[in-house]
Design a protein around this motif. Sequence first.
Motif, PDB file in Angstrom:
ATOM      1  N   GLY A   1      14.837 -22.705   9.314  1.00 19.96           N
ATOM      2  CA  GLY A   1      15.846 -22.618   8.262  1.00 19.96           C
ATOM      3  C   GLY A   1      17.122 -23.396   8.521  1.00 19.96           C
ATOM      4  N   CYS A   2      17.230 -24.076   9.653  1.00 20.39           N
ATOM      5  CA  CYS A   2      18.445 -24.833   9.968  1.00 20.39           C
ATOM      6  C   CYS A   2      18.439 -26.189   9.281  1.00 20.39           C
ATOM      7  CB  CYS A   2      18.567 -25.046  11.483  1.00 20.39           C
ATOM      8  SG  CYS A   2      18.970 -23.564  12.386  1.00 20.39           S
ATOM      9  N   ARG A   3      19.636 -26.732   9.097  1.00 20.20           N
ATOM     10  CA  ARG A   3      19.817 -28.075   8.548  1.00 20.20           C
ATOM     11  C   ARG A   3      20.894 -28.777   9.348  1.00 20.20           C
ATOM     12  NH1 ARG A   3      20.998 -28.530   2.657  1.00 20.20           N
ATOM     13  NH2 ARG A   3      20.660 -30.675   3.234  1.00 20.20           N
ATOM     14  N   LEU A   4      20.940 -30.102   9.196  1.00 17.96           N
ATOM     15  CA  LEU A   4      21.928 -30.926   9.880  1.00 17.96           C
ATOM     16  C   LEU A   4      23.030 -31.300   8.894  1.00 17.96           C
ATOM     17  CD1 LEU A   4      22.296 -32.332  12.676  1.00 17.96           C
ATOM     18  CD2 LEU A   4      21.341 -34.367  11.602  1.00 17.96           C
ATOM     19  N   PHE A   5      24.278 -31.173   9.324  1.00 18.56           N
ATOM     20  CA  PHE A   5      25.436 -31.478   8.486  1.00 18.56           C
ATOM     21  C   PHE A   5      26.416 -32.349   9.253  1.00 18.56           C
ATOM     22  CE2 PHE A   5      23.851 -27.389   7.080  1.00 18.56           C
ATOM     23  CZ  PHE A   5      23.791 -27.543   5.706  1.00 18.56           C
ATOM     24  N   SER A   6      27.292 -33.037   8.512  1.00 22.19           N
ATOM     25  CA  SER A   6      28.346 -33.822   9.138  1.00 22.19           C
ATOM     26  C   SER A   6      29.584 -33.834   8.248  1.00 22.19           C
ATOM     27  CB  SER A   6      27.892 -35.255   9.385  1.00 22.19           C
ATOM     28  OG  SER A   6      28.963 -35.999   9.917  1.00 22.19           O
ATOM     29  N   ASP A   7      30.727 -33.594   8.865  1.00 28.39           N
ATOM     30  CA  ASP A   7      32.014 -33.741   8.188  1.00 28.39           C
ATOM     31  C   ASP A   7      32.665 -35.062   8.584  1.00 28.39           C
ATOM     32  OD1 ASP A   7      31.766 -31.210   7.010  1.00 28.39           O
ATOM     33  OD2 ASP A   7      32.603 -30.246   8.787  1.00 28.39           O
ATOM     34  N   ASP A   8      32.006 -35.806   9.440  1.00 26.84           N
ATOM     35  CA  ASP A   8      32.473 -37.088   9.975  1.00 26.84           C
ATOM     36  C   ASP A   8      32.203 -38.185   8.946  1.00 26.84           C
ATOM     37  OD1 ASP A   8      32.652 -39.533  11.414  1.00 26.84           O
ATOM     38  OD2 ASP A   8      32.104 -38.522  13.271  1.00 26.84           O
ATOM     39  N   ARG A   9      33.209 -38.988   8.617  1.00 24.28           N
ATOM     40  CA  ARG A   9      33.039 -40.055   7.610  1.00 24.28           C
ATOM     41  C   ARG A   9      32.290 -41.269   8.148  1.00 24.28           C
ATOM     42  NH1 ARG A   9      37.715 -39.897   3.319  1.00 24.28           N
ATOM     43  NH2 ARG A   9      38.206 -37.695   3.457  1.00 24.28           N
ATOM     44  N   GLY A  10      32.007 -41.307   9.440  1.00 19.14           N
ATOM     45  CA  GLY A  10      31.298 -42.434  10.028  1.00 19.14           C
ATOM     46  C   GLY A  10      29.788 -42.269  10.041  1.00 19.14           C
ATOM     47  N   ILE A  11      29.312 -41.087   9.642  1.00 22.44           N
ATOM     48  CA  ILE A  11      27.873 -40.818   9.651  1.00 22.44           C
ATOM     49  C   ILE A  11      27.540 -39.878   8.499  1.00 22.44           C
ATOM     50  CG2 ILE A  11      28.036 -38.858  11.253  1.00 22.44           C
ATOM     51  CD1 ILE A  11      25.457 -39.937  12.567  1.00 22.44           C
ATOM     52  N   VAL A  12      26.400 -40.102   7.878  1.00 27.68           N
ATOM     53  CA  VAL A  12      25.976 -39.263   6.755  1.00 27.68           C
ATOM     54  C   VAL A  12      24.664 -38.584   7.132  1.00 27.68           C
ATOM     55  CG1 VAL A  12      25.236 -39.241   4.341  1.00 27.68           C
ATOM     56  CG2 VAL A  12      27.072 -40.774   5.070  1.00 27.68           C
ATOM     57  N   ALA A  13      24.655 -37.263   7.090  1.00 27.38           N
ATOM     58  CA  ALA A  13      23.426 -36.507   7.351  1.00 27.38           C
ATOM     59  C   ALA A  13      22.633 -36.425   6.060  1.00 27.38           C
ATOM     60  CB  ALA A  13      23.763 -35.115   7.867  1.00 27.38           C
TER      61      ALA A  13
ATOM     62  N   VAL B   1      12.226 -28.742   9.385  1.00 22.30           N
ATOM     63  CA  VAL B   1      11.914 -28.095  10.658  1.00 22.30           C
ATOM     64  C   VAL B   1      10.421 -27.823  10.715  1.00 22.30           C
ATOM     65  CG1 VAL B   1      12.370 -26.052  12.074  1.00 22.30           C
ATOM     66  CG2 VAL B   1      14.199 -27.027  10.696  1.00 22.30           C
ATOM     67  N   ASN B   2       9.826 -27.966  11.907  1.00 16.32           N
ATOM     68  CA  ASN B   2       8.409 -27.643  12.044  1.00 16.32           C
ATOM     69  C   ASN B   2       8.205 -26.127  11.947  1.00 16.32           C
ATOM     70  OD1 ASN B   2       9.392 -26.903  14.602  1.00 16.32           O
ATOM     71  ND2 ASN B   2       7.566 -27.603  15.649  1.00 16.32           N
ATOM     72  N   ASP B   3       6.967 -25.698  11.780  1.00 14.50           N
ATOM     73  CA  ASP B   3       6.664 -24.276  11.574  1.00 14.50           C
ATOM     74  C   ASP B   3       7.085 -23.398  12.746  1.00 14.50           C
ATOM     75  OD1 ASP B   3       5.623 -24.805   9.074  1.00 14.50           O
ATOM     76  OD2 ASP B   3       3.548 -24.959   9.795  1.00 14.50           O
TER      77      ASP B   3
ATOM     78  N   GLY C   1       9.675 -23.825  14.599  1.00 14.47           N
ATOM     79  CA  GLY C   1      11.131 -23.798  14.741  1.00 14.47           C
ATOM     80  C   GLY C   1      11.630 -24.448  16.016  1.00 14.47           C
ATOM     81  N   THR C   2      10.827 -25.365  16.578  1.00 13.35           N
ATOM     82  CA  THR C   2      11.211 -26.027  17.824  1.00 13.35           C
ATOM     83  C   THR C   2      11.676 -27.462  17.628  1.00 13.35           C
ATOM     84  OG1 THR C   2       8.888 -26.592  18.186  1.00 13.35           O
ATOM     85  CG2 THR C   2       9.714 -24.604  19.277  1.00 13.35           C
ATOM     86  N   TYR C   3      11.398 -28.047  16.458  1.00 17.75           N
ATOM     87  CA  TYR C   3      11.816 -29.424  16.169  1.00 17.75           C
ATOM     88  C   TYR C   3      12.460 -29.501  14.797  1.00 17.75           C
ATOM     89  CZ  TYR C   3       9.063 -30.995  20.134  1.00 17.75           C
ATOM     90  OH  TYR C   3       8.567 -31.189  21.394  1.00 17.75           O
ATOM     91  N   LEU C   4      13.612 -30.155  14.731  1.00 18.15           N
ATOM     92  CA  LEU C   4      14.278 -30.441  13.468  1.00 18.15           C
ATOM     93  C   LEU C   4      14.286 -31.962  13.330  1.00 18.15           C
ATOM     94  CD1 LEU C   4      17.406 -28.783  12.058  1.00 18.15           C
ATOM     95  CD2 LEU C   4      17.273 -31.243  12.063  1.00 18.15           C
ATOM     96  N   PHE C   5      13.730 -32.462  12.254  1.00 17.19           N
ATOM     97  CA  PHE C   5      13.707 -33.892  11.962  1.00 17.19           C
ATOM     98  C   PHE C   5      14.782 -34.146  10.913  1.00 17.19           C
ATOM     99  CE2 PHE C   5       9.504 -32.479  13.110  1.00 17.19           C
ATOM    100  CZ  PHE C   5       9.117 -33.399  14.062  1.00 17.19           C
ATOM    101  N   ALA C   6      15.685 -35.073  11.174  1.00 15.66           N
ATOM    102  CA  ALA C   6      16.779 -35.322  10.242  1.00 15.66           C
ATOM    103  C   ALA C   6      17.036 -36.815  10.107  1.00 15.66           C
ATOM    104  CB  ALA C   6      18.044 -34.626  10.717  1.00 15.66           C
ATOM    105  N   ASP C   7      17.318 -37.240   8.881  1.00 16.82           N
ATOM    106  CA  ASP C   7      17.696 -38.625   8.612  1.00 16.82           C
ATOM    107  C   ASP C   7      19.213 -38.720   8.609  1.00 16.82           C
ATOM    108  OD1 ASP C   7      15.048 -39.312   8.311  1.00 16.82           O
ATOM    109  OD2 ASP C   7      15.079 -39.142   6.138  1.00 16.82           O
TER     110      ASP C   7
END
Length: 100
Positions: A57-69, A74-76, A78-84
């Motif tokens: 249920g986790c997601r990746l976020f960024s408040d940094d203007r130099g990078i956009v999440a 997440v795999n079933d 809950g050990t790997y989160l894949f994020a662009d």
Amino acid sequence: MRRIGIALRAARIYLALALCCATYGAPSVSKVEPPNWWMGLSAKPLRLLIHGSGLQGCRLFSDDRGIVAGRSRVNDAGTYLFADVTILRSGTHALRVSGP
């Protein structure tokens, strides 16, 4: 020559962990791949592989203007989160993993 040096400067990615506690335990991150990347290369967006535990249920976020999440999943187990992520400028950037 200076432009090439700036374009190839590593865009380091560090995770600033601001994790919410879930009923199955607090999520934790143990490793991020790749740990850094270079500006100007063709991988846009860059796909991060975040290894840890309790990432359901986790997601990746960024408040940094130099990078956009972007999109994350997440795999079933809950050990790997894949994020662009899209790196807009070189430097050190903070990302946040947040749970449900």
